[in-house]
Enzyme design. Sequence first.
Site, PDB file in Angstrom:
ATOM      1  N   PHE A  88       0.852  -1.178   0.000  1.00 30.26           N
ATOM      2  CA  PHE A  88       0.000   0.000   0.000  1.00 30.26           C
ATOM      3  C   PHE A  88       0.900   1.244   0.000  1.00 30.26           C
ATOM      4  CE2 PHE A  88      -4.540   0.730   0.661  1.00 30.26           C
ATOM      5  CZ  PHE A  88      -4.585   2.109   0.848  1.00 30.26           C
ATOM      6  N   HIS A 121      -6.200  -2.773  13.695  1.00 28.48           N
ATOM      7  CA  HIS A 121      -5.905  -2.089  12.434  1.00 28.48           C
ATOM      8  C   HIS A 121      -6.912  -0.988  12.141  1.00 28.48           C
ATOM      9  CE1 HIS A 121      -4.628  -1.392   8.393  1.00 28.48           C
ATOM     10  NE2 HIS A 121      -5.646  -2.016   7.810  1.00 28.48           N
TER      11      HIS A 121
END
Length: 220
Positions: A29, A69
């Site tokens: 990412f 997360h």
Amino acid sequence: MSATPLPPSPSSHRLWDISPPVHAGSPVFPGDTAYSQQWCATLGPGCPVNVSAITLSPHVGAHADAPLHYAPDGAAIGALALEPFLGLCRVIHAIGCGPLITWDHIAHAVDATLPPRVLVRTYARMPQDRWDGDLAAYAPDTIARLADRGVLLVGIDTASIDPADSKPLPSHQVIRQRGLRVLENLVLDDVPEGDYELIALPLKLTTADASPVRAVLRAL
């Protein structure tokens, strides 16, 4: 490279390795920590072993997200029960369905026998050597409707269950609210639709927001 069918042994059913290779070229990412490795010790006079140190985001390659997360008070990956990551699952094809996997894309494979784990294939061929900013993701309603049917874990062959540019992360928030578990970056390229046994156990990382997994499907 695609999901690799491993040869069967006399004592087991066929295995499908659905984890992409992890190395310095693995896509991450944007802004995330790529894989790197250095050698701390090498074989030679006075040293009997090779020992390396690795640095990586726990979201590199096939991985399991932890509630930490996407929730500040969420549990770390090492605190999660293992049951959602091991057991009967269904692979459903929704190839080219982007940008969002809606209920219409998977309804053909949802019936009264739906197992508690669902993996959705969106790529014809997963791009294992580059970042895909146009990745397909789950619509939040799809996650909610799967949860209503008793699903404990959802997986996908892209880097996120939400669009890459999403800030609210609505599908992650449904996961948080409904207590589901998540697998991302799976390689489902050559896995037929159908039911399998999933084995994708996260490491017992006591403070981490995710963990790499070696995800495997075993034919029933």
